[in-house]
Design an enzyme around this catalytic site. Structure first.
Site: not given
Ligand code: AMP
Length: 221
Positions: A13, A88, A127, A160, A171
């Site tokens: 994404k 989400r 990654r 990360r 996740r």
């Molecule tokens: P990402 O970088 O999109 O993989 O997000 C990393 C982490 O940020 C996720 O595993 C969640 O803990 C938090 N996070 C990101 N976007 C959301 C969202 N829309 N709702 C809740 N938690 C989020």
């Protein structure tokens, strides 16, 4: 134009949203990046989000929705946005629809980037991300020219904290339980297009742009 990129962690994404936003001249908003940024700055929001992110859980809806709505109200979002990693949960999707409707706006397209779980595990495990510009690399599939250094901005690459096997599994579990219901939610609105997220980056980008240009929901494999 409001476009939502839906997909599991590791579906691509972020990479695709950055490129497509540039091409369509839209703002790119990634809630995960916003939370990581807040952590780096040591804000109260960042510290709160960290508790959940470390475990691979979602940050509570109230916190996430407030942060996102504040962000999409900013001037650079006036022409529209690509939302990467938001919504989400169903509650987030409903809150977004409601907030947009109050301004007589609505989501135009939802792009669901579909990738098999086995492939996602492989991708997330290898990654590396640039600290400065967030460009992602993969040890095997798309390594940087110089190990540990970003090709685009020479920034330092890092892994990360939530890209470790146990958290990756958590996740993916969260995606299937809490985010996958959004596929149905947006299919019912007629706005969702499923795009095959496996294969070359350029091919995937083309599939996404075709889906947006065509403006017709359906499958685009
Ligand atoms: P990402 O970088 O999109 O993989 O997000 C990393 C982490 O940020 C996720 O595993 C969640 O803990 C938090 N996070 C990101 N976007 C959301 C969202 N829309 N709702 C809740 N938690 C989020």
């Amino acid at each position: 134009m409001y476009v939502v990129f839906l997909g599991a962690p590791g579906a691509g994404k972020g990479t695709q949203a950055a490129e497509v936003a540039k091409e369509l001249q839209l703002a790119h908003i990634a809630t995960g990046d916003m939370f990581r940024d807040a952590q780096k700055k040591g804000t109260a929001l960042g510290m709160k989000a960290k508790e959940y992110m470390e475990k691979g859980q979602l940050v509570p809806d109230e916190i996430t929705v407030a942060m996102l709505l504040e962000r999409i109200g900013q001037a650079d979002c006036a022409q529209g946005v690509i939302l990467d990693g938001f919504p989400r949960t169903l509650a987030q999707a409903e809150a977004l629809d409601k907030a947009l409707a109050q301004q007589k706006k609505a989501i135009d397209y939802v792009i669901y980037i579909k990738v098999a779980d086995t492939e996602l595990m492989k991708r997330l495990g290898g990654r590396w991300i640039c600290r400065k510009c967030q460009t992602p690399y993969h040890e095997v599939a798309s390594p940087p020219k110089v190990k540990g250094v970003c090709d685009k901005c020479s920034g330092e690459l890092y892994q990360r904290a939530d890209d470790v096997p146990e958290t990756i599994k958590a996740r993916l579990g969260v995606f299937h339980a809490q985010t996958a219901p959004l596929i149905d939610y947006y299919t019912k609105t007629g706005k969702l297009t499923e795009v095959n997220g496996e294969g070359g980056m350029t091919d995937i980008r083309k599939r996404i742009l075709d889906a947006i240009k065509k403006g017709k929901p359906g499958r685009n494999r």
